[in-house]
Write a protein that holds these residues in place. Structure first.
Motif, PDB file in Angstrom:
ATOM      1  N   CYS A 290       5.650  25.349   4.983  1.00  0.00           N
ATOM      2  CA  CYS A 290       4.837  25.745   6.148  1.00  0.00           C
ATOM      3  C   CYS A 290       3.650  24.813   6.367  1.00  0.00           C
ATOM      4  O   CYS A 290       2.989  24.884   7.399  1.00  0.00           O
ATOM      5  N   LEU A 291       3.364  23.943   5.417  1.00  0.00           N
ATOM      6  CA  LEU A 291       2.211  23.046   5.535  1.00  0.00           C
ATOM      7  C   LEU A 291       2.542  21.861   6.435  1.00  0.00           C
ATOM      8  O   LEU A 291       3.635  21.289   6.339  1.00  0.00           O
ATOM      9  N   PRO A 292       1.619  21.457   7.300  1.00  0.00           N
ATOM     10  CA  PRO A 292       1.868  20.308   8.167  1.00  0.00           C
ATOM     11  C   PRO A 292       1.676  19.006   7.385  1.00  0.00           C
ATOM     12  O   PRO A 292       0.611  18.385   7.390  1.00  0.00           O
ATOM     13  N   LEU A 293       2.736  18.609   6.688  1.00  0.00           N
ATOM     14  CA  LEU A 293       2.730  17.390   5.877  1.00  0.00           C
ATOM     15  C   LEU A 293       3.692  16.372   6.485  1.00  0.00           C
ATOM     16  O   LEU A 293       4.720  16.753   7.058  1.00  0.00           O
ATOM     17  N   HIS A 294       3.384  15.109   6.318  1.00  0.00           N
ATOM     18  CA  HIS A 294       4.190  14.017   6.855  1.00  0.00           C
ATOM     19  C   HIS A 294       5.635  14.118   6.359  1.00  0.00           C
ATOM     20  O   HIS A 294       5.900  13.988   5.172  1.00  0.00           O
ATOM     21  N   LYS A 295       6.542  14.406   7.260  1.00  0.00           N
ATOM     22  CA  LYS A 295       7.975  14.547   6.970  1.00  0.00           C
ATOM     23  C   LYS A 295       8.265  15.623   5.924  1.00  0.00           C
ATOM     24  O   LYS A 295       9.266  15.579   5.224  1.00  0.00           O
ATOM     25  N   GLY A 296       7.364  16.599   5.808  1.00  0.00           N
ATOM     26  CA  GLY A 296       7.554  17.713   4.888  1.00  0.00           C
ATOM     27  C   GLY A 296       7.076  17.388   3.479  1.00  0.00           C
ATOM     28  O   GLY A 296       6.779  16.244   3.157  1.00  0.00           O
ATOM     29  N   PRO A 297       6.983  18.411   2.628  1.00  0.00           N
ATOM     30  CA  PRO A 297       6.489  18.174   1.267  1.00  0.00           C
ATOM     31  C   PRO A 297       7.457  17.314   0.464  1.00  0.00           C
ATOM     32  O   PRO A 297       8.672  17.485   0.559  1.00  0.00           O
ATOM     33  N   SER A 298       6.901  16.391  -0.299  1.00  0.00           N
ATOM     34  CA  SER A 298       7.705  15.566  -1.202  1.00  0.00           C
ATOM     35  C   SER A 298       7.158  15.626  -2.628  1.00  0.00           C
ATOM     36  O   SER A 298       7.609  14.893  -3.501  1.00  0.00           O
TER      37      SER A 298
ATOM     38  N   TYR B 256      -0.995  -0.826   5.706  1.00  0.00           N
ATOM     39  CA  TYR B 256      -2.349  -0.346   5.971  1.00  0.00           C
ATOM     40  C   TYR B 256      -3.166  -0.322   4.687  1.00  0.00           C
ATOM     41  O   TYR B 256      -2.868   0.433   3.772  1.00  0.00           O
ATOM     42  N   ALA B 257      -4.231  -1.118   4.653  1.00  0.00           N
ATOM     43  CA  ALA B 257      -5.060  -1.222   3.455  1.00  0.00           C
ATOM     44  C   ALA B 257      -6.378  -0.471   3.555  1.00  0.00           C
ATOM     45  O   ALA B 257      -7.008  -0.196   2.542  1.00  0.00           O
ATOM     46  N   THR B 258      -6.788  -0.119   4.771  1.00  0.00           N
ATOM     47  CA  THR B 258      -8.104   0.498   4.944  1.00  0.00           C
ATOM     48  C   THR B 258      -7.997   1.858   5.635  1.00  0.00           C
ATOM     49  O   THR B 258      -6.980   2.187   6.252  1.00  0.00           O
ATOM     50  N   GLU B 259      -9.096   2.577   5.568  1.00  0.00           N
ATOM     51  CA  GLU B 259      -9.203   3.868   6.248  1.00  0.00           C
ATOM     52  C   GLU B 259      -8.991   3.698   7.755  1.00  0.00           C
ATOM     53  O   GLU B 259      -8.339   4.530   8.397  1.00  0.00           O
ATOM     54  N   GLN B 260      -9.511   2.632   8.308  1.00  0.00           N
ATOM     55  CA  GLN B 260      -9.367   2.386   9.738  1.00  0.00           C
ATOM     56  C   GLN B 260      -7.907   2.099  10.097  1.00  0.00           C
ATOM     57  O   GLN B 260      -7.405   2.580  11.114  1.00  0.00           O
ATOM     58  N   ASP B 261      -7.229   1.316   9.261  1.00  0.00           N
ATOM     59  CA  ASP B 261      -5.813   1.020   9.501  1.00  0.00           C
ATOM     60  C   ASP B 261      -4.974   2.303   9.454  1.00  0.00           C
ATOM     61  O   ASP B 261      -4.085   2.502  10.271  1.00  0.00           O
ATOM     62  N   ALA B 262      -5.274   3.153   8.486  1.00  0.00           N
ATOM     63  CA  ALA B 262      -4.471   4.346   8.212  1.00  0.00           C
ATOM     64  C   ALA B 262      -5.015   5.572   8.940  1.00  0.00           C
ATOM     65  O   ALA B 262      -4.991   6.680   8.422  1.00  0.00           O
ATOM     66  N   TYR B 263      -5.485   5.373  10.163  1.00  0.00           N
ATOM     67  CA  TYR B 263      -6.088   6.492  10.907  1.00  0.00           C
ATOM     68  C   TYR B 263      -5.125   7.670  11.039  1.00  0.00           C
ATOM     69  O   TYR B 263      -5.549   8.826  11.049  1.00  0.00           O
ATOM     70  N   GLN B 264      -3.802   7.409  11.118  1.00  0.00           N
ATOM     71  CA  GLN B 264      -2.838   8.512  11.255  1.00  0.00           C
ATOM     72  C   GLN B 264      -2.788   9.353   9.981  1.00  0.00           C
ATOM     73  O   GLN B 264      -2.669  10.575  10.047  1.00  0.00           O
ATOM     74  N   VAL B 265      -2.923   8.730   8.831  1.00  0.00           N
ATOM     75  CA  VAL B 265      -2.949   9.467   7.554  1.00  0.00           C
ATOM     76  C   VAL B 265      -4.162  10.400   7.547  1.00  0.00           C
ATOM     77  O   VAL B 265      -4.056  11.573   7.169  1.00  0.00           O
ATOM     78  N   PHE B 266      -5.304   9.891   7.978  1.00  0.00           N
ATOM     79  CA  PHE B 266      -6.523  10.705   8.006  1.00  0.00           C
ATOM     80  C   PHE B 266      -6.430  11.812   9.057  1.00  0.00           C
ATOM     81  O   PHE B 266      -6.910  12.926   8.825  1.00  0.00           O
TER      82      PHE B 266
ATOM     83  N   ASN C 226       0.824  -1.212   0.000  1.00  0.00           N
ATOM     84  CA  ASN C 226       0.000   0.000   0.000  1.00  0.00           C
ATOM     85  C   ASN C 226       0.857   1.260   0.000  1.00  0.00           C
ATOM     86  O   ASN C 226       1.875   1.331   0.684  1.00  0.00           O
ATOM     87  N   ARG C 227       0.402   2.249  -0.774  1.00  0.00           N
ATOM     88  CA  ARG C 227       1.088   3.537  -0.841  1.00  0.00           C
ATOM     89  C   ARG C 227       0.070   4.634  -0.556  1.00  0.00           C
ATOM     90  O   ARG C 227      -0.939   4.752  -1.255  1.00  0.00           O
ATOM     91  N   TRP C 228       0.332   5.410   0.482  1.00  0.00           N
ATOM     92  CA  TRP C 228      -0.551   6.479   0.928  1.00  0.00           C
ATOM     93  C   TRP C 228       0.092   7.832   0.651  1.00  0.00           C
ATOM     94  O   TRP C 228       1.313   7.968   0.683  1.00  0.00           O
ATOM     95  N   ALA C 229      -0.739   8.836   0.399  1.00  0.00           N
ATOM     96  CA  ALA C 229      -0.261  10.214   0.226  1.00  0.00           C
ATOM     97  C   ALA C 229      -1.382  11.171   0.611  1.00  0.00           C
ATOM     98  O   ALA C 229      -2.564  10.823   0.541  1.00  0.00           O
TER      99      ALA C 229
ATOM    100  N   ASP D 219      -3.652  13.281   9.904  1.00  0.00           N
ATOM    101  CA  ASP D 219      -2.757  14.261   9.286  1.00  0.00           C
ATOM    102  C   ASP D 219      -3.507  15.117   8.269  1.00  0.00           C
ATOM    103  O   ASP D 219      -3.296  16.331   8.186  1.00  0.00           O
ATOM    104  N   ALA D 220      -4.395  14.505   7.511  1.00  0.00           N
ATOM    105  CA  ALA D 220      -5.191  15.245   6.524  1.00  0.00           C
ATOM    106  C   ALA D 220      -6.122  16.233   7.223  1.00  0.00           C
ATOM    107  O   ALA D 220      -6.304  17.365   6.749  1.00  0.00           O
ATOM    108  N   GLU D 221      -6.700  15.833   8.341  1.00  0.00           N
ATOM    109  CA  GLU D 221      -7.547  16.747   9.123  1.00  0.00           C
ATOM    110  C   GLU D 221      -6.742  17.942   9.627  1.00  0.00           C
ATOM    111  O   GLU D 221      -7.207  19.072   9.599  1.00  0.00           O
ATOM    112  N   GLU D 222      -5.515  17.682  10.094  1.00  0.00           N
ATOM    113  CA  GLU D 222      -4.648  18.763  10.560  1.00  0.00           C
ATOM    114  C   GLU D 222      -4.314  19.717   9.414  1.00  0.00           C
ATOM    115  O   GLU D 222      -4.320  20.935   9.581  1.00  0.00           O
ATOM    116  N   LEU D 223      -4.031  19.164   8.248  1.00  0.00           N
ATOM    117  CA  LEU D 223      -3.738  20.003   7.070  1.00  0.00           C
ATOM    118  C   LEU D 223      -4.951  20.838   6.698  1.00  0.00           C
ATOM    119  O   LEU D 223      -4.834  22.046   6.416  1.00  0.00           O
ATOM    120  N   TYR D 224      -6.132  20.230   6.710  1.00  0.00           N
ATOM    121  CA  TYR D 224      -7.358  20.970   6.387  1.00  0.00           C
ATOM    122  C   TYR D 224      -7.551  22.135   7.367  1.00  0.00           C
ATOM    123  O   TYR D 224      -7.848  23.255   6.950  1.00  0.00           O
TER     124      TYR D 224
END
Length: 134
Positions: A72-80, A112-122, A42-45, A124-129
């Motif tokens: 300045c954006l709160p992105l995982h390990k900075g923008p890539s 992590y294959a599901t939204e529930q597994d990847a709760y940290q990704v979600f 799985n690859r998340w972004a 992080d997205a909420e923090e960015l929003y």
């Protein structure tokens, strides 16, 4: 008839929109690694699409992700990732800035294959929003 099914790939997308920006979460699968037995498929972004009218839009200068507007954006390990989108007239219509979850020590995200597994990704997205909304 050839087997065209194997040529297609699937990508899962979740997005939350605003009239000045969009935040998107992306997940897709890759072929299992033969080099790293600890790496999953799985690859998340997470991406921010920043439109004209947003307070950060005018602060971007070119397509380098190594600039203050991206950093300045709160992105995982900075923008890539940074891409400039243009309209039919060639004018900049959007800056797309993002980060993937496939850096050193990110192997657990590849499992992590599901939204529930990847709760940290979600989260992080909420923090960015929230950051873009203020």
């Amino acid at each position: 008839m050839s087997d065209t099914k194997s040529a297609w790939s699937k990508k899962d997308l979740w997005s939350r929109r605003n009239n000045k920006f969009t935040v998107e979460i992306s997940r897709h699968s890759v072929t299992p690694s033969t080099l790293d037995p600890y790496e999953g498929v799985n690859r998340w972004a997470v991406y921010a699409y920043i439109y004209p009218g947003h307070r950060l839009f005018g602060k971007f200068d070119g397509d380098s992700m190594f600039q203050d507007a991206a950093a300045c954006l709160p992105l995982h390990k900075g923008p890539s990732f940074l891409r400039i989108h243009r309209n039919d007239k060639g004018e900049i219509s959007c800056y797309q800035v993002g980060a993937d979850y496939h850096h050193a020590y990110d192997e657990h995200f590849t499992e992590y294959a599901t939204e529930q597994d990847a709760y940290q990704v979600f989260a992080d997205a909420e923090e960015l929003y929230a950051h873009l909304e203020f």
